[in-house]
Each structure stands twice: as C-alpha cells, then as structure tokens.
Design a protein around this motif. Structure first.
Motif, short mmCIF file in Angstrom:
data_model
loop_
_atom_site.label_atom_id
_atom_site.label_comp_id
_atom_site.label_asym_id
_atom_site.label_seq_id
_atom_site.Cartn_x
_atom_site.Cartn_y
_atom_site.Cartn_z
N TYR A 249 0.87 -1.32 -0.07
CA TYR A 249 0.32 -0.29 0.33
C TYR A 249 1.12 1.19 -0.13
O TYR A 249 2.35 1.25 0.73
N LEU A 250 0.44 2.05 -0.54
CA LEU A 250 0.70 3.64 -0.50
C LEU A 250 -0.10 4.76 0.50
O LEU A 250 -1.79 4.28 -0.34
N VAL A 251 -0.04 5.92 0.80
CA VAL A 251 -1.39 6.62 1.12
C VAL A 251 -0.81 8.36 0.97
O VAL A 251 0.86 7.87 0.83
N LEU A 252 -1.02 9.03 0.19
CA LEU A 252 -1.19 10.07 -0.23
C LEU A 252 -1.76 11.13 0.83
O LEU A 252 -2.83 10.73 1.02
N SER A 253 -0.83 11.98 1.20
CA SER A 253 -1.46 12.91 1.76
C SER A 253 -1.24 14.51 1.70
O SER A 253 -0.42 14.57 0.49
N ALA A 254 -1.69 15.29 1.73
CA ALA A 254 -2.05 16.75 1.52
C ALA A 254 -1.46 17.43 3.32
O ALA A 254 -1.85 17.92 3.74
N VAL A 255 -0.31 18.13 2.21
CA VAL A 255 0.51 19.17 3.31
C VAL A 255 0.47 19.92 3.41
O VAL A 255 0.44 20.77 2.91
N PRO A 256 -0.01 20.58 4.67
CA PRO A 256 -0.18 21.68 5.07
C PRO A 256 0.77 22.42 5.04
O PRO A 256 1.79 22.28 5.91
N GLU A 257 0.44 24.12 4.92
CA GLU A 257 1.76 25.26 5.13
C GLU A 257 2.40 24.85 6.87
O GLU A 257 3.52 25.41 7.07
N SER A 258 1.47 24.38 8.25
CA SER A 258 1.89 24.31 9.03
C SER A 258 1.03 23.82 9.82
O SER A 258 -0.25 23.42 9.35
#
Length: 262
Positions: free
Chosen positions: A58-67
């Motif tokens: 498996y692979l997981v993608l995330s949206a990394v926020p500015e902070s």
C-alpha cells in the motif's frame, strides 16, 4: 508528477533516486503532497513517474499543509484508514441543546494506531461549544476554512437549538387578528394554481396552509373559499383528461423509469 516538481524529505531537503525509506514529499506549484509507505520501501524514478518496489502492499498520499502538521507527524496517522463515520446525538428541549458525539472507525494498515486526521467545517467549530483540540493545520474548502484534530472518537459538539417555528404564533391582539384576516381574505381571492410540479406544488401547499390558519382563527368564509380552490386543484391533478398538458400524472421513461408529476 507535473514537470518541474521537486522531491524532498520532511525537512525540505532534496532526495535522489533510487531512494529507500517510508516517506517523502512531492512539491509542485503551491502544493505539497506526502507519500507514505511501509518501512524500507525502495522507490525509483523515470522522468515524471515514481515507482515503488515490487510487492509494496500500500501507499498513502496526504496533503501536507503549510503549518500544523508536518510530513513526519502525518506519518504517524497515515495508515489509519477511515471506514465509517458515525454521529450520535441527544436533544434536551428544556435546555435548548443538541449534543453530538462523533467517531470514526478506522483500519490500521500497519501497527495499532487508529487515530486519524479529522477535518471540521466552519459551522461545526464556530457555532458550537466543543472539545475539539485543533492541530493548527487548516485547509481551504468551498464552505470555509477546515480545521483539523487528531483522534478517532470522543469528539463532542453542543449546538444551541430552540426549535423550528414553521408558522407564526397565534395573533394576540385584535389589531393583529384584523391584519391576519385581511391577509387571508386577499389570498382567498386566488382561484388559480400552477400546472407543473414545482410552482403548482407550492400553490397546493399554500392553499392548505392558509385554509388551516383560517380555520384556527374562526374565519369560516375564507376557509370555505380556500377549501373550494384546493379541492378543485387536487381534483384536477388526480383526474386525467385526454389531450391535457398540465396538472397530470404521467410516466417519464427517460428518468430511470420513475413516475413523475408533470
């Protein structure tokens, strides 16, 4: 990936391929995406494509926020996959309060951590008394700023709710009753109604509501007029005349075979 995207570690330092590890960031435009993988996964790059080693489950993608949430912190919760979200509530009419209890059922792809990053929209955090402990990470949505918490259950939101008033209260003084009677009398002169399900449906509802109000205040003359118009309209809707094009029931085959009022 888009042309020009850069690949970095959690500290923003470029990485080279082949790369063996469990996380990295893809930076393209104004966006940063996290890639989370099982430990010791080997990645190779060919042009704008990145491949994980054969057998990667498996692979997981995330949206990394500015902070608020770094790639390394997101790694802790990336593998808790939400499967079901539930909200239980209780209503206390005397206190005018609705209490909501939110929880998320997750499956852990690895390890035993079931906590996930949960988002909350503005109407949930700005209009309630709550126990939400925000991470500081936010995301822009069409419905306002989404704030985030960590966990999988135990979130409580309290809404002030004093009920819904679908119709006005009974008039108190004679002056108010006279005004209401005038409204009823004016509307009772209406003997037409729409022939489609939208505007025609509104007319049927209004006729019934005005008739009910007339009955409640003892305005029998207007009640009879309104009832006569409503009876005429309902009879028209439920009676088919050959060649009619309005106020009828017919089958519309191009709308998934549903029966529709037209």
């Amino acid at each position: 990936m888009q042309p020009g995207a850069t690949i970095t570690d959690g500290a923003g330092e470029p990485i080279s391929f082949p790369f063996t590890g469990d996380r990295f960031e893809i930076r393209q435009g104004d966006h940063v995406f996290g890639v989370h993988a099982p430990a010791r996964t080997t990645f190779t790059r060919s042009g704008n494509a990145i491949d994980a080693s054969a057998g990667t489950a498996y692979l997981v993608l995330s949206a990394v926020p500015e902070s608020g949430l770094s790639l390394d912190r997101l790694q802790q919760y990336a593998f808790a996959v939400p499967r079901n979200t539930t909200m239980d509530y209780s209503y206390d009419p005397a206190a005018g309060q609705v209490e909501q209890q939110w929880s998320v059922q997750t499956d852990a792809l690895q390890g035993s951590n079931h906590d996930t990053v949960q988002g909350w929209l503005q109407h949930q955090y700005a209009e309630t008394t709550n126990d939400l402990h925000f991470t500081g990470a936010t995301y822009a949505t069409p419905r306002g700023t989404m704030k985030t918490t960590i966990g999988h259950d135990g979130w409580t939101l309290d809404y002030a709710f004093t009920g819904i008033t679908p119709t006005g209260a009974s008039p108190e003084g004679q002056d108010e009753r006279d005004v209401l009677r005038q409204y009823l009398s004016d509307y009772a002169t209406k003997t037409t109604y729409g022939g489609d399900t939208y505007w025609g449906g509104k007319d049927l509802q209004q006729l019934a509501e005005y008739m009910t109000v007339a009955r409640q205040i003892g305005d029998t003359d207007d009640e009879r007029k309104l009832q006569a118009t409503l009876t005429k309209a309902l009879t028209d809707w439920y009676t088919y005349s050959t060649g009619g094009e309005r106020a009828l029931l017919r089958h519309v085959p191009d709308v998934e075979g549903a029966d529709r009022l037209r």
